[in-house]
Enzyme design. Structure first.
Site, PDB file in Angstrom:
ATOM      1  N   LYS A  61       0.844  -1.200   0.000  1.00 25.33           N
ATOM      2  CA  LYS A  61       0.000   0.000   0.000  1.00 25.33           C
ATOM      3  C   LYS A  61       0.880   1.252   0.000  1.00 25.33           C
ATOM      4  CE  LYS A  61      -0.451  -0.387   5.002  1.00 25.33           C
ATOM      5  NZ  LYS A  61      -0.861   0.545   6.005  1.00 25.33           N
ATOM      6  N   ARG A 104      -9.875  -0.029  15.996  1.00 24.18           N
ATOM      7  CA  ARG A 104      -9.813   0.839  14.810  1.00 24.18           C
ATOM      8  C   ARG A 104     -10.786   0.310  13.763  1.00 24.18           C
ATOM      9  NH1 ARG A 104      -4.154   1.527  11.501  1.00 24.18           N
ATOM     10  NH2 ARG A 104      -4.651  -0.622  10.925  1.00 24.18           N
ATOM     11  N   TYR A 156      16.359  29.663   8.240  1.00 23.56           N
ATOM     12  CA  TYR A 156      15.116  30.329   8.664  1.00 23.56           C
ATOM     13  C   TYR A 156      15.005  30.365  10.185  1.00 23.56           C
ATOM     14  CZ  TYR A 156      13.161  30.215   3.941  1.00 23.56           C
ATOM     15  OH  TYR A 156      12.931  30.413   2.603  1.00 23.56           O
ATOM     16  N   MET A 170      12.359  24.261   2.289  1.00 25.02           N
ATOM     17  CA  MET A 170      11.532  23.465   1.364  1.00 25.02           C
ATOM     18  C   MET A 170      12.386  22.602   0.440  1.00 25.02           C
ATOM     19  SD  MET A 170       8.665  24.695  -1.382  1.00 25.02           S
ATOM     20  CE  MET A 170       7.443  25.224  -0.221  1.00 25.02           C
TER      21      MET A 170
END
Ligand SMILES: Cc1ncc(COP(=O)(O)O)c(C=O)c1O
Length: 360
Positions: free
Chosen positions: A34, A130, A254, A302
């Site tokens: 998956k 779940r 940053y 990024m």
């Protein structure tokens, strides 16, 4: 070309599948593919396991369609079952192994007119809470499904919540809950994920469901992949694209969150959070430059991140940087970043080209 690539070793995936099978001789195993095979590329992974795997497991019908197109006759287990009544027709056309995990699903399934009967996996909620039926509800549905014209084979499945924490009491309770319903007539049983395959032989049953171990990462916090005999499948490699000296007291990146406590050399690496590197990884998270460990310095951007090269004076622009992989376990990076190898591997984004080794 941007120097960032995820190299996927398909031979490692075949090796890791064989490790899972060796843990439980005589049992079969659905390779869990998956989420684009945990980020490794479902097409290539299914190709690599084409002859080897007894079956494949996916999260949704869209993924099952993809796997069926790659493999005409493999068993494909739909782990969460269908999400709408209209999907059962397609599930039947594809010849899937279908999980039934709740009342609505089971009712829709029994109301469906199918082109052929399906192998059904009735899901027990053994304690994770779940998905799945309580034991009494499972017994009731077993009665309704047995002999129904939509059912080719009636099987039992459940999933562990804490098998990765060795000796956890919930695991024992879940195993007992599973064993408790085995007085019912099931053709096949499946309970074990990677952690249980590796450490809980009593949970092996008939079908294993290895996921993370196929990709050479560990499900355990305290037991590394190498100790388990697993080989990492993905190596994420970038380059130093800039280097500079930074004086004491100067900041990097940053938010100016990292400040030089000594005269420092800072390298800029061609990988950032838009590639899937965790933005929340703190300064100090390990990376490899020229095969040597260096520390992340400052916030991840990024498209780039910065590392402290002060103790690696020969490092220079163009040097290879390993974010994780053969020399640096993804689990170690994940631990430093407060997450799991599962998340890092499956979140490597589309813009990172995959290069494949070891195709059959
Ligand atoms: C139902 C089910 N079985 C098996 C697996 C594979 O688990 P692992 O990757 O821990 O082996 C998963 C993964 O989340 C799952 O949801």
């Amino acid at each position: 070309m941007r120097p960032l690539v995820a190299t996927i070793d398909l031979a490692a995936i075949r090796h890791n599948y064989a490790v899972a099978k060796r843990c439980a001789p005589g049992r079969q195993a659905f390779a869990v593919v998956k989420a684009n095979a945990y980020g490794h590329g479902v097409r290539e992974v299914v190709g690599a396991l084409f002859e080897l795997a007894d079956g494949f497991a996916v999260a949704c019908l869209e993924e099952a369609v993809e796997v069926r197109a790659l493999h005409g006759d493999a068993r494909i287990l739909l782990l969460e079952g269908c999400f709408e009544a209209a999907e059962y027709q397609l599930a039947a056309q594809l010849g899937l192994d279908l999980v039934l995990q709740g009342e609505q699903q089971a009712a829709d399934f029994l109301a469906a007119k199918l082109s052929r009967p399906l192998k059904v996996w009735l899901k027990l909620d053994s304690g994770m809470h779940r998905l799945g039926f309580s034991a009494p509800a499972l017994r009731a549905w077993h009665g309704r499904l047995q002999g129904a014209m939509q059912v080719a084979e009636l099987n039992l499945i459940s999933h562990f919540a804490c098998a990765d924490e060795r000796g956890h009491e919930l695991t024992e309770q879940q195993l007992e809950a599973f064993l408790d319903v085995l007085d019912l007539d099931f053709a096949q049983r499946s309970l074990a994920n990677s952690a249980a395959i590796l450490t809980i032989p009593a949970a092996h049953m008939d079908w294993l469901r290895p996921g993370i171990m196929l990709y050479g990462a560990t499900p355990f916090a305290e037991l590394g992949a190498a100790e388990l005999g697993l080989v990492p499948a993905m190596t994420l490699t970038a380059q130093l694209i800039a280097c500079r000296d930074v004086a004491v007291g100067e900041s990097v990146g940053y938010g100016a969150s990292w400040r030089a406590a000594r005269p420092s050399r800072i390298g800029t690496v061609s990988c950032g959070y838009a590639d899937g590197y965790p933005r929340h990884a703190p300064s100090g998270t390990p990376l490899l430059v020229r095969g040597q460990r260096v520390a992340l310095a400052g916030r991840v951007s990024m498209d780039m991140l910065t590392v402290d090269l002060t103790d690696l004076p020969d490092a220079q622009v163009g040097d290879e940087v390993q974010l994780w992989g053969t020399q640096l376990p993804v689990d170690e990076v994940a631990q430093a970043a407060g997450t799991l190898g599962y998340e890092l591997l499956s979140k490597v984004t589309q813009r990172v080209p995959r290069r494949y080794l070891g195709a059959c």
